[in-house]
Design a protein around this motif. Structure first.
Motif, mmCIF file in Angstrom:
data_model
loop_
_atom_site.group_PDB
_atom_site.id
_atom_site.type_symbol
_atom_site.label_atom_id
_atom_site.label_comp_id
_atom_site.label_asym_id
_atom_site.label_seq_id
_atom_site.Cartn_x
_atom_site.Cartn_y
_atom_site.Cartn_z
ATOM 1 N N ASP A 208 -14.195 -26.099 10.884
ATOM 2 C CA ASP A 208 -13.122 -25.551 11.698
ATOM 3 C C ASP A 208 -12.264 -26.630 12.342
ATOM 4 O O ASP A 208 -11.465 -26.350 13.257
ATOM 5 N N GLU A 209 -12.411 -27.878 11.930
ATOM 6 C CA GLU A 209 -11.609 -28.958 12.485
ATOM 7 C C GLU A 209 -10.724 -29.548 11.393
ATOM 8 O O GLU A 209 -11.090 -29.563 10.219
ATOM 9 N N PRO A 210 -9.537 -30.051 11.774
ATOM 10 C CA PRO A 210 -8.615 -30.594 10.764
ATOM 11 C C PRO A 210 -9.060 -31.957 10.262
ATOM 12 O O PRO A 210 -9.958 -32.592 10.825
ATOM 13 N N LEU A 211 -8.419 -32.374 9.172
ATOM 14 C CA LEU A 211 -8.674 -33.720 8.649
ATOM 15 C C LEU A 211 -8.213 -34.751 9.660
ATOM 16 O O LEU A 211 -7.230 -34.554 10.377
ATOM 17 N N GLU A 212 -8.900 -35.876 9.703
ATOM 18 C CA GLU A 212 -8.516 -36.974 10.574
ATOM 19 C C GLU A 212 -8.573 -38.268 9.777
ATOM 20 O O GLU A 212 -9.288 -38.370 8.771
ATOM 21 N N PRO A 213 -7.800 -39.267 10.188
ATOM 22 C CA PRO A 213 -7.784 -40.527 9.427
ATOM 23 C C PRO A 213 -9.162 -41.193 9.410
ATOM 24 O O PRO A 213 -9.911 -41.130 10.393
ATOM 25 N N ALA A 214 -9.457 -41.800 8.265
ATOM 26 C CA ALA A 214 -10.705 -42.572 8.146
ATOM 27 C C ALA A 214 -10.349 -44.041 8.260
ATOM 28 O O ALA A 214 -9.871 -44.658 7.295
ATOM 29 N N GLU A 215 -10.551 -44.602 9.414
ATOM 30 C CA GLU A 215 -10.196 -45.997 9.651
ATOM 31 C C GLU A 215 -11.287 -46.928 9.127
ATOM 32 O O GLU A 215 -12.485 -46.652 9.248
ATOM 33 N N GLY A 216 -10.861 -48.049 8.541
ATOM 34 C CA GLY A 216 -11.804 -49.078 8.094
ATOM 35 C C GLY A 216 -12.525 -48.771 6.796
ATOM 36 O O GLY A 216 -13.484 -49.463 6.440
ATOM 37 N N ALA A 217 -12.077 -47.757 6.067
ATOM 38 C CA ALA A 217 -12.708 -47.437 4.775
ATOM 39 C C ALA A 217 -12.177 -48.391 3.694
ATOM 40 O O ALA A 217 -10.989 -48.731 3.667
ATOM 41 N N THR A 218 -13.045 -48.819 2.798
ATOM 42 C CA THR A 218 -12.648 -49.701 1.698
ATOM 43 C C THR A 218 -12.187 -48.860 0.516
ATOM 44 O O THR A 218 -12.907 -47.974 0.054
ATOM 45 N N VAL A 219 -10.978 -49.175 0.041
ATOM 46 C CA VAL A 219 -10.380 -48.452 -1.084
ATOM 47 C C VAL A 219 -10.189 -49.445 -2.230
ATOM 48 O O VAL A 219 -9.777 -50.592 -2.008
ATOM 49 N N LYS A 220 -10.480 -49.023 -3.474
ATOM 50 C CA LYS A 220 -10.356 -49.911 -4.623
ATOM 51 C C LYS A 220 -9.626 -49.232 -5.776
ATOM 52 O O LYS A 220 -9.697 -48.007 -5.951
ATOM 53 N N ALA A 221 -8.949 -50.072 -6.564
ATOM 54 C CA ALA A 221 -8.356 -49.647 -7.843
ATOM 55 C C ALA A 221 -8.312 -50.884 -8.719
ATOM 56 O O ALA A 221 -7.643 -51.867 -8.388
ATOM 57 N N GLY A 222 -9.040 -50.884 -9.808
ATOM 58 C CA GLY A 222 -9.118 -52.077 -10.643
ATOM 59 C C GLY A 222 -9.705 -53.236 -9.857
ATOM 60 O O GLY A 222 -10.749 -53.103 -9.213
#
Length: 541
Positions: free
Chosen positions: A168-182
């Motif tokens: 019942d709560e909205p999405l919130e930013p995920a700070e400090g997450a590691t994102v990769k592509a190639g």
């Protein structure tokens, strides 16, 4: 999907596989059966309670069910479970236990294991897994350019990583997450946003499960313009050895770049060698460098060993940026010269009509006998048109033995032995050998009489000559020689030559003078073999 960067899957499936491989029952007993532990966990609920349900049966009755929960990253369990019978009986029932999860301290895959005990002391330990993390989403993904090639591979990615903790709560930013592509990566900012450039891109942007965050990915479908490759190669050498041959190949792989041909470095190729196996067992894989790699200048060298002739090609694999292909180097002929010792024919002289002909010999190569090889005995009347009379395989010592007595031995003709060859030896045929076929003969009813005979009285030597064609027939008009050997002598003396009558009979009268043995013989002709030599002893008194 990129050849280097694979889409990172959500950790749920990985955790389930991990649990399945690490929680095998400690012991299995017939007294406890049909035991199954399952888990139910709603990651979006506020209470974040996991429920574990055990179903089990026991003929002796289950007296106790307890459990523990551990995280694969920890050595020891961090919580215990208290199971209660909620349905059925202790012989066939359902037990349940609950756990207040702690996503901050025990995130990711968790394993619950129950220990079930029956009245006779038997135990069974089924297990179940659940994954505790906050649902993560990779959103607002953008990337540029959309089309790349090997000369322009850089791609800049951007987007946001959001997290939902409760339903019942909205999405919130995920700070400090590691994102990769190639080979590119970045950590999200306070707004969950990210931006980075990959020099070796992939077709997706991914967040692996990390801390309390579940993993997620979003597609980034690139259009890759592949450049064509040109592979050239040549056979440098073939060095025969006792085991087969050492083969060396040199070549180059180039790509058709925007400014012309460019060397392709670090590319692993495949040597494809299809060895001949006709007439022999399939050859075992040979040794050597079957996967050469191109150098900085695009060149490669491959050396390998083969035992049989075959066809050689070099396969260039297709890659993320390049098309594949192959170059056919043609046939590598390692065939050596075989030889046949003999063949020997028996009988050596003329052969009786429809008689038995035996042909023997040995097939050998450069390094000894050729075993298990097919060889053929062939016949011709004119040395032009050949027919196969019979077939055989060589022995362990290379020997062969043909035995034939059929329509081929009804007439004069030529015989030879053929070896078909295989991937190691060339085919060969022996020089033709002429065999003269004649009708057989024999003398029947031979007799010298009377017996005994008085000295000076007349005795008669007679018999009947037969010839054998398709059946036994009298032999008319043939000269038959009559011999006499006096008692005590070792020498035969020809005493007469008589011609057979139309019915094949012959007869000759002699004056008895001494004891001895009489013999008749037909010596043969261009069409008939010599006869046997029957004898008869006469006592002269």
């Amino acid at each position: 999907m990129s050849r280097r960067g694979k889409t990172v899957k959500a950790s749920l499936a990985a955790a389930a596989l991990t649990a399945a491989s690490t929680v095998a029952p400690a012991a299995a007993h017939a007294e406890i059966h049909d035991a199954q532990l399952t888990s139910a966990f709603d990651r979006l609920s506020h209470d974040r309670v996991a429920t574990f349900t055990l179903k089990a049966k026991s003929s002796d009755g289950i007296v106790d069910v307890e459990g523990a929960v551990r995280n694969p990253a920890d050595a020891a369990p961090y919580a215990t479970l208290s199971f209660t019978l909620v349905d059925g009986t202790n012989k066939d029932g359902t037990w349940q236990a609950t756990l207040q999860t702690d996503v901050e301290h025990h995130p990711g895959a968790n394993i619950a294991q129950a220990t079930v005990r029956s009245a006779d002391g038997s135990t069974l330990s089924p297990a179940a897994a659940f994954v505790d993390c906050f649902l993560t989403s990779v959103t607002d993904v953008g990337y540029a350019p959309k089309t790349i090639d090997i000369e322009h591979p850089d791609v800049t990615y951007q987007g946001r990583v959001m997290v939902q903790k409760y339903r019942d709560e909205p999405l919130e930013p995920a700070e400090g997450a590691t994102v990769k592509a190639g080979n590119g990566s970045a950590r999200t900012g306070t707004d969950g946003g990210f931006a980075f450039t990959a020099t070796d891109p992939s077709m997706s942007v991914a967040v692996a499960r990390q801390g309390a965050l579940c993993g997620d990915s979003a597609p980034a479908p690139l259009t890759v313009v592949k450049q064509a490759t040109e592979t050239t190669a040549r056979l440098v050498s073939v060095r025969p050895t006792a085991e087969g041959a050492d083969v060396t190949v040199h070549g180059t792989v180039m790509r058709r770049g925007s400014a012309g041909l460019v060397p392709v470095s670090g590319l692993s190729l495949t040597v494809d060698y299809r060895q001949d196996t006709a007439g022999a067992a399939a050859a075992a894989p040979a040794s050597g460098d079957w996967w050469p790699t191109t150098g900085a200048d695009g060149t490669f060298d491959a050396s390998f060993s083969v035992t049989r002739s075959g066809r050689l090609s070099i396969e260039t694999p297709g890659t993320f940026y390049l098309t594949g292909g192959s170059v056919d180097l043609g046939r590598v002929d390692l065939s050596r010269t075989a030889r046949i010792s003999g063949p020997s024919f028996s009988p050596r002289g003329p052969l009786a009509y429809r008689g038995s002909l035996e042909v023997t010999g040995t097939l050998a190569g450069d390094w000894g006998p050729i075993a298990g090889a097919p060889v053929f005995l062939e016949f011709s009347t004119d040395r032009k048109t050949w027919t196969r009379a019979t077939y055989n395989k060589t022995t362990a010592t290379g020997g062969f033995d043909f035995f034939t007595a059929d329509a081929h031995t009804e007439k004069d003709g030529y015989w030879r032995v053929r070896y078909a060859g295989d991937g190691l030896y060339k085919p060969l045929v022996t020089p033709p050998t002429y065999v003269d076929v004649r009708y057989g003969t024999s003398i029947g009813g031979f007799n010298a009489s009377p017996e005994p005979v008085k000295k000076g009285k007349s005795l008669t030597v007679k018999g009947q000559l037969f010839r054998y064609m398709d059946k036994k027939l009298p032999g008319p008009g043939a000269p038959v020689s009559i011999y006499f050997q006096a008692k005590g002598s070792s020498k035969w003396a020809q005493v007469a030559v008589v011609k057979t009558a139309s019915n094949g009979w012959f007869s000759k009268a002699f004056k008895a003078s001494k004891d001895g043995t009489w013999m008749a013989s037909y010596n043969g002709s261009a069409s008939y073999l010599a006869s046997d030599k029957p004898t008869d002893y006469v006592d002269v008194r």
